[in-house]
Design a protein around this motif. Structure first.
Motif, mmCIF file in Angstrom:
data_model
loop_
_atom_site.group_PDB
_atom_site.id
_atom_site.type_symbol
_atom_site.label_atom_id
_atom_site.label_comp_id
_atom_site.label_asym_id
_atom_site.label_seq_id
_atom_site.Cartn_x
_atom_site.Cartn_y
_atom_site.Cartn_z
ATOM 1 N N GLU A 143 -7.331 -2.789 0.479
ATOM 2 C CA GLU A 143 -6.885 -1.406 0.616
ATOM 3 C C GLU A 143 -6.233 -0.916 -0.677
ATOM 4 O O GLU A 143 -6.394 0.252 -1.070
ATOM 5 C CB GLU A 143 -5.914 -1.278 1.785
ATOM 6 C CG GLU A 143 -5.566 0.167 2.119
ATOM 7 C CD GLU A 143 -4.739 0.316 3.391
ATOM 8 O OE1 GLU A 143 -4.285 1.440 3.661
ATOM 9 O OE2 GLU A 143 -4.539 -0.707 4.087
ATOM 10 N N MET A 144 -5.519 -1.786 -1.358
ATOM 11 C CA MET A 144 -4.914 -1.395 -2.633
ATOM 12 C C MET A 144 -5.983 -1.059 -3.667
ATOM 13 O O MET A 144 -5.882 -0.051 -4.381
ATOM 14 C CB MET A 144 -4.024 -2.529 -3.153
ATOM 15 C CG MET A 144 -2.765 -2.762 -2.344
ATOM 16 S SD MET A 144 -1.790 -4.162 -2.973
ATOM 17 C CE MET A 144 -1.165 -3.470 -4.527
ATOM 18 N N ARG A 181 0.717 4.009 -2.988
ATOM 19 C CA ARG A 181 0.406 5.418 -2.734
ATOM 20 C C ARG A 181 1.564 6.322 -3.173
ATOM 21 O O ARG A 181 1.337 7.431 -3.668
ATOM 22 C CB ARG A 181 0.092 5.641 -1.263
ATOM 23 C CG ARG A 181 -1.281 5.099 -0.860
ATOM 24 C CD ARG A 181 -1.700 5.587 0.520
ATOM 25 N NE ARG A 181 -3.068 5.198 0.811
ATOM 26 C CZ ARG A 181 -4.128 5.897 0.452
ATOM 27 N NH1 ARG A 181 -3.970 7.051 -0.212
ATOM 28 N NH2 ARG A 181 -5.346 5.484 0.754
ATOM 29 N N HIS A 182 2.781 5.848 -3.019
ATOM 30 C CA HIS A 182 3.938 6.635 -3.451
ATOM 31 C C HIS A 182 3.865 6.912 -4.956
ATOM 32 O O HIS A 182 4.049 8.048 -5.399
ATOM 33 C CB HIS A 182 5.231 5.893 -3.111
ATOM 34 C CG HIS A 182 6.456 6.517 -3.705
ATOM 35 N ND1 HIS A 182 7.045 7.666 -3.195
ATOM 36 C CD2 HIS A 182 7.212 6.152 -4.793
ATOM 37 C CE1 HIS A 182 8.088 7.982 -3.933
ATOM 38 N NE2 HIS A 182 8.220 7.080 -4.903
ATOM 39 N N LEU A 221 1.217 6.793 -6.958
ATOM 40 C CA LEU A 221 0.044 7.594 -7.315
ATOM 41 C C LEU A 221 0.208 9.052 -6.889
ATOM 42 O O LEU A 221 -0.158 9.977 -7.622
ATOM 43 C CB LEU A 221 -1.214 6.992 -6.682
ATOM 44 C CG LEU A 221 -1.568 5.562 -7.139
ATOM 45 C CD1 LEU A 221 -2.750 5.032 -6.351
ATOM 46 C CD2 LEU A 221 -1.875 5.529 -8.637
ATOM 47 N N LYS A 222 0.774 9.271 -5.697
ATOM 48 C CA LYS A 222 0.981 10.638 -5.223
ATOM 49 C C LYS A 222 2.002 11.379 -6.072
ATOM 50 O O LYS A 222 1.981 12.610 -6.147
ATOM 51 C CB LYS A 222 1.441 10.623 -3.768
ATOM 52 C CG LYS A 222 0.335 10.311 -2.770
ATOM 53 C CD LYS A 222 0.865 10.335 -1.347
ATOM 54 C CE LYS A 222 -0.246 10.073 -0.340
ATOM 55 N NZ LYS A 222 0.261 10.060 1.059
ATOM 56 N N THR A 278 -7.605 2.182 -2.782
ATOM 57 C CA THR A 278 -6.696 3.288 -3.087
ATOM 58 C C THR A 278 -6.725 3.627 -4.571
ATOM 59 O O THR A 278 -6.748 4.800 -4.957
ATOM 60 C CB THR A 278 -5.261 2.930 -2.647
ATOM 61 O OG1 THR A 278 -5.249 2.689 -1.239
ATOM 62 C CG2 THR A 278 -4.297 4.057 -2.984
ATOM 63 N N GLU A 306 -9.759 5.494 -5.246
ATOM 64 C CA GLU A 306 -9.601 6.844 -4.683
ATOM 65 C C GLU A 306 -8.887 7.759 -5.670
ATOM 66 O O GLU A 306 -9.166 8.948 -5.748
ATOM 67 C CB GLU A 306 -8.822 6.739 -3.376
ATOM 68 C CG GLU A 306 -8.539 8.061 -2.689
ATOM 69 C CD GLU A 306 -7.655 7.878 -1.464
ATOM 70 O OE1 GLU A 306 -6.971 8.853 -1.081
ATOM 71 O OE2 GLU A 306 -7.637 6.759 -0.904
ATOM 72 N N TYR A 307 -7.966 7.185 -6.436
ATOM 73 C CA TYR A 307 -7.189 7.969 -7.403
ATOM 74 C C TYR A 307 -7.748 7.874 -8.830
ATOM 75 O O TYR A 307 -7.076 8.242 -9.782
ATOM 76 C CB TYR A 307 -5.731 7.526 -7.384
ATOM 77 C CG TYR A 307 -4.933 8.132 -6.243
ATOM 78 C CD1 TYR A 307 -4.168 9.276 -6.422
ATOM 79 C CD2 TYR A 307 -4.966 7.562 -4.974
ATOM 80 C CE1 TYR A 307 -3.450 9.840 -5.381
ATOM 81 C CE2 TYR A 307 -4.252 8.104 -3.911
ATOM 82 C CZ TYR A 307 -3.491 9.245 -4.125
ATOM 83 O OH TYR A 307 -2.775 9.800 -3.081
ATOM 84 N N VAL A 318 0.839 -1.198 0.000
ATOM 85 C CA VAL A 318 0.000 0.000 0.000
ATOM 86 C C VAL A 318 0.873 1.247 0.000
ATOM 87 O O VAL A 318 0.588 2.218 -0.715
ATOM 88 C CB VAL A 318 -0.951 0.005 1.217
ATOM 89 C CG1 VAL A 318 -1.768 1.295 1.254
ATOM 90 C CG2 VAL A 318 -1.876 -1.200 1.185
ATOM 91 N N GLN A 319 1.958 1.238 0.775
ATOM 92 C CA GLN A 319 2.854 2.386 0.824
ATOM 93 C C GLN A 319 3.458 2.672 -0.549
ATOM 94 O O GLN A 319 3.502 3.826 -1.002
ATOM 95 C CB GLN A 319 3.955 2.134 1.851
ATOM 96 C CG GLN A 319 3.463 2.062 3.289
ATOM 97 C CD GLN A 319 4.561 1.626 4.255
ATOM 98 O OE1 GLN A 319 5.715 1.415 3.855
ATOM 99 N NE2 GLN A 319 4.200 1.471 5.526
#
Length: 425
Positions: A87-88, A24-25, A27-28, A91, A94-95, A20-21
């Motif tokens: 969660e993945m 998110r890295h 995607l962010k 996420t 979410e994006y 997940v980290q």
């Protein structure tokens, strides 16, 4: 293949919070949740977009990170790993990940999970819920200019034969370097446009009603058992309370087609049997078969959109209403719901041929949820009966009911028969 795509193939176990980290890295830092394997391949191989733009050719596939997760998620997940994968997926949504994009195998993420045996898993439910949210959001944003799942486009994609690749990389190379132009219906095709359908010649052939020139299936005899379910539901609306039966039983069927359900309705001898039909060739069939002479039958010639106002002004109410038309879409059904609540008796039943999105199971189930939500807003509760469909409707069989028909309108293994009644207060 990018690092993001590699991550979504779960290269190491256990699947822990680091996944997940890392996701998110990426995607962010600006990598889109919809970044496809095909796009990555072109970047890595320095293929210019201009090289693929001849004849307005669109990208043939969209293999996204969500597709890869669904394709590679291990079947032996622990509970902790399942939570991470959930969660993945959340996420990615979410994006801005797409729930119904098709990949190199012409599969949506939901289709992949079904094929791999995850239909009853929380992962599939996440995608189903995302589909419902997306459709409701589109409707809200566009207000009266509503947008819905493009059923015909999905149907065309489903009909195409796509070879199964030995690996994603090999298939991507072939598709990117040898793109294929997709076939699509014109906006005025009979299956897309109601007026075009009404102007199109129909013909009754063995066990089917089809468009004469295009061979589109309008109605087929394999639906007979489903029509019997519909007929039975309509007459449940004749029961007032307990075993008390209404002294006057009125039934309305919108869309005659092959007359299957109307014949069944006649066997129940209702007080009044209204049939609303707009196509001139079907109206001729009604006349030739003597329906106009039946003493309890009222034929409403024309579109239901032009006929139901008169019934409401006359104070006609129905124990049962059935809806089964061609070349109409869910936006039309939402308009019909306005009439249903005004024409249905308090104990009446509304049902319809539930082919909404039936070209693909995930879309069929999204519409199932949407109907529940929308009818509840009208004070109606819908319940579904799960019915296996005849095997010959599934195109993977050697012999199919679609063999002589250009366009199929069904590919799901289960039919959700709907039965809607007013919610008890």
């Amino acid at each position: 293949m990018s690092d993001l795509h590699d991550l979504c193939k779960f290269p190491t176990r256990p699947i822990d919070g680091s996944y997940v980290q890392q996701l998110r890295h990426y995607l962010k830092n600006g990598i889109p949740a919809t970044y496809t394997v095909e796009e990555a391949y072109k970047v890595l191989n320095n293929i210019e977009e201009s090289e693929l733009e001849s004849d307005n050719i669109e990208p043939a596939t969209t293999t996204t990170p969500l597709h890869l997760i669904c394709q590679h998620v291990p079947k032996d997940l622990t509970n902790d790993e399942l939570s991470i994968v959930q969660e993945m997926i959340s996420t990615l949504f979410e994006y801005g990940a797409g729930w119904c994009f098709t990949d190199i195998n012409n599969n949506t993420p939901g289709c992949i999970l079904i094929e791999r045996g995850f239909h009853d898993s929380p992962l599939y439910q996440l995608i189903l819920d995302a589909g419902v949210r997306a459709e409701l959001l589109l409707r809200k944003v566009s207000e009266y200019d509503m947008e819905f799942i493009d059923e015909e486009e999905v149907a065309l994609q489903h009909d195409e034969e796509v070879p199964q690749p030995e690996s994603i990389e090999e298939s991507v190379k072939d598709i990117v370097e040898n793109p294929v132009k997709e076939i699509d219906d014109a906006p005025d095709a009979p299956s897309q446009n109601q007026q075009s359908y009404l102007n199109t010649k129909l013909e009754y052939v063995d066990n089917a009603l089809i468009t004469k020139d295009r061979k589109d299936g309008v109605m087929m005899s394999w639906e007979t058992n489903l029509m019997q379910l519909g007929c039975d539901s309509l007459f449940k609306g004749a029961i007032i309370e307990g075993s008390e039966t209404d002294s006057e039983i009125n039934v309305l069927n919108i869309g005659f087609g092959m007359g299957i359900i109307d014949t069944m309705i006649q066997h129940q001898s209702p007080t009044k049997h209204y049939i609303c039909e707009a196509h001139p060739d079907v109206l001729k069939k009604l006349k030739d078969d003597g329906w106009y002479e039946k003493p309890n039958v009222v034929i409403l010639e024309g579109r239901w959109q032009d006929q139901l106002d008169a019934l409401m002004s006359q104070g006609v109410f129905f124990n049962g209403i059935y809806y089964d038309t061609f070349s109409e879409h869910y936006s039309d059904m939402l308009e019909l719901f306005d009439y249903i609540v005004g024409l249905l008796k308090p104990y009446g039943v509304f049902s319809f041929f539930n082919g909404l999105g039936a070209d693909r199971q995930i879309i069929y189930e999204v519409y199932k949820k949407l109907v529940e939500i929308d009818l509840e807003n009208y004070g109606l509760k819908v319940t579904y009966t799960n019915v296996p469909v005849p095997k010959e409707t599934l195109q993977e069989n050697d012999k199919s009911v679609w063999d002589e028909v250009k366009r199929s309108y069904w590919s799901c293994p289960v039919y959700y028969h709907p039965e809607a009644k007013f919610i008890d207060i």
